[in-house]
Design a protein around this motif. Structure first.
Motif, PDB file in Angstrom:
ATOM      1  N   THR A 136      21.296  21.940  20.845  1.00  0.00           N
ATOM      2  CA  THR A 136      22.068  21.768  19.761  1.00  0.00           C
ATOM      3  C   THR A 136      23.134  22.362  19.777  1.00  0.00           C
ATOM      4  O   THR A 136      24.160  22.645  18.899  1.00  0.00           O
ATOM      5  CB  THR A 136      21.240  22.667  18.415  1.00  0.00           C
ATOM      6  OG1 THR A 136      20.935  23.985  18.952  1.00  0.00           O
ATOM      7  CG2 THR A 136      19.994  22.111  18.273  1.00  0.00           C
ATOM      8  N   ASP A 138      27.234  23.119  19.948  1.00  0.00           N
ATOM      9  CA  ASP A 138      28.420  22.229  19.561  1.00  0.00           C
ATOM     10  C   ASP A 138      29.607  22.381  20.513  1.00  0.00           C
ATOM     11  O   ASP A 138      30.048  23.441  20.913  1.00  0.00           O
ATOM     12  CB  ASP A 138      28.954  22.758  18.315  1.00  0.00           C
ATOM     13  CG  ASP A 138      28.698  21.653  17.105  1.00  0.00           C
ATOM     14  OD1 ASP A 138      28.756  20.526  17.434  1.00  0.00           O
ATOM     15  OD2 ASP A 138      28.924  22.175  15.739  1.00  0.00           O
ATOM     16  N   GLY A 139      30.411  21.401  20.638  1.00  0.00           N
ATOM     17  CA  GLY A 139      31.695  21.495  21.589  1.00  0.00           C
ATOM     18  C   GLY A 139      31.330  21.755  22.973  1.00  0.00           C
ATOM     19  O   GLY A 139      32.026  22.401  23.650  1.00  0.00           O
TER      20      GLY A 139
END
Length: 221
Positions: A136, A138-139
């Motif tokens: 999960t 992000d980025g």
């Protein structure tokens, strides 16, 4: 640089040159002189953390070694590399491991469970930091190849080591070192907080690397 040349080939690894590839021997030599190791792995637990059963299972399905004798030699060599973790003056080791590597089974459920427990045990060492990069995250930096940054010989030599299907690659130029250092810093920034098995970690209401490893351990193994 003169001292680097004098050190070349001196160590337990020099007796393994007939059985191991030059790149593998070079890695053991760099690790033995390392002051800092920073690695990113996407599908495997880093070799320096691997249990014997886990390592043997990997080599059994590998094209790198094929005979039982060669597998035994490769496993023994990898186990000997891990001596740097318990050396008198060990390097600092920081590993970012993708969550996918925690789900990969090598040697069956029992071997994988033992490997995850060993990972947590090694993360308790004061000079070892383990972070998990969750699905999960992000980025995430666009890095799809595992790599290891090795600072050795009191930091005067910095090397990027990357494994490919048929060979290992070593990069020494300053631009590559700086680029992969930035990659690693970004990976650390989006990975879960490091494994912390201290008493306060149990009561902390935060998702961290230890919590994810334990979740996988108890729900899958």
């Amino acid at each position: 640089m003169a001292s680097l040349a004098e050190d070349k080939g001196k160590g337990w690894w020099s007796a393994c040159k007939r059985n191991m590839s030059a790149a593998t021997v070079d890695l053991a030599e760099l690790e033995s002189h390392a002051t800092c190791l920073r690695s990113y792995e996407s599908l495997f637990i880093p070799g320096i953390f691997q249990s014997e059963d886990y390592t043997r299972a990997i080599f059994r399905v590998s094209d790198v070694v094929t005979t039982p004798a060669d597998i035994d030699s490769a496993v023994e060599f990898r186990m000997r590399r891990q001596a740097v973790l318990s050396a008198e003056d060990p390097p600092t080791v920081h590993a970012v491991i993708h969550e996918a590597a925690l789900h990969m089974r090598f040697g069956g459920s029992a071997a994988t469970r033992k490997q995850l427990l060993r990972l947590v045990e090694l993360a308790e060492l004061p000079h070892v930091t383990v972070q998990v990069l969750p699905f999960t995250a992000d980025g995430v930096s666009a890095v799809n190849t595992p790599f290891c940054l090795i600072a050795s010989h009191d930091g005067c030599l910095e090397t990027i080591q990357m494994d490919h299907a048929s060979h290992s690659m070593y990069l020494h130029d300053p631009d590559s070192v700086a680029r992969y250092r930035r990659h690693f810093e970004r990976l650390c920034g989006v990975a879960l907080p490091p494994v912390d098995s201290g008493p306060t970690a149990v009561n902390r209401d935060v998702r961290d690397s230890l919590g994810l490893i334990q979740h996988i351990l108890y729900s899958h193994y």
